[in-house]
Design an enzyme around this catalytic site. Sequence first.
Site: not given
Ligand code: PGA
Length: 253
Positions: A10-12, A93, A95, A164, A170, A210, A231-232
């Site tokens: 997930n590149w956000k 998600h 976010e 999640e 993150g 994470s 994500g990251g």
């Molecule tokens: P993260 O993000 O791996 O940076 O914690 C995961 C996500 O929000 O899908």
Amino acid sequence: MAERPYIVGNWKMNGTRAMLSEARAIDRAAQRYMKVEVAVAPPYTLIHAVHKEAEQIGVGAQDCHPGVEGAHTGDINASMIADAGAKFVILGHSERRQGHGESNELINAKIESALEAGLRVILCCGETLETRDAGDAESFVLNQIKAALPLFGEPAERLTIAYEPIWAIGTGRTATSEDIEAMHRSIRELLNETYGEEASAAVRILYGGSVKPDNAPEILATPEVGGALVGGASLSAETFLGIVVGASESEEA
Ligand code: PGA
């Protein structure tokens, strides 16, 4: 589990065309790990370009508007992302829930529109630290899923769930294997009740928060974990592929 592990990046809100080389590197390497299903969800602006690069990996979106085309300035709907080459969409998600006030009701409508457009759906769920500390994590997460499930008129095969915990996204913190297993088992029970055991088996339950190359093997070896939403660590081909390799090895173990 019957299905291959599913590793989704997930590149956000990251990535310009300069990131296409990472997508290409991920795609080429994924061809060596056929026991793993690999996908990325770039921002809308890169979906078509990544789709054109991709020979092996799946390409998806991170959200969609639930409506048909019309007067919704700035919005993009499910058939538009499908037209750009997306095969799936991440919905719900945290976010989006927190930053855009998305309710379970809205997420439900988005899921319906995505399925209608022929997309697969990754439905995200997860609790805050306060909810976990209060001992309510399981009921909170199951309620999030139930609120999206009743209107599913579709077979379970186009559905993936991503658990999640918000406090692990993150932050560098991950849940313990015991916590992950317990939550994934509860989600599995809910899916069994909803779809029946046979259909439920097609639904992979991913863990996210994470996930990195060093913790991926343990997380992916946890019972009921069918993959990871990353994500990251998905922003660089090298770290993302480190997770794919871990998934491939867990299949061989
Ligand atoms: P993260 O993000 O791996 O940076 O914690 C995961 C996500 O929000 O899908």
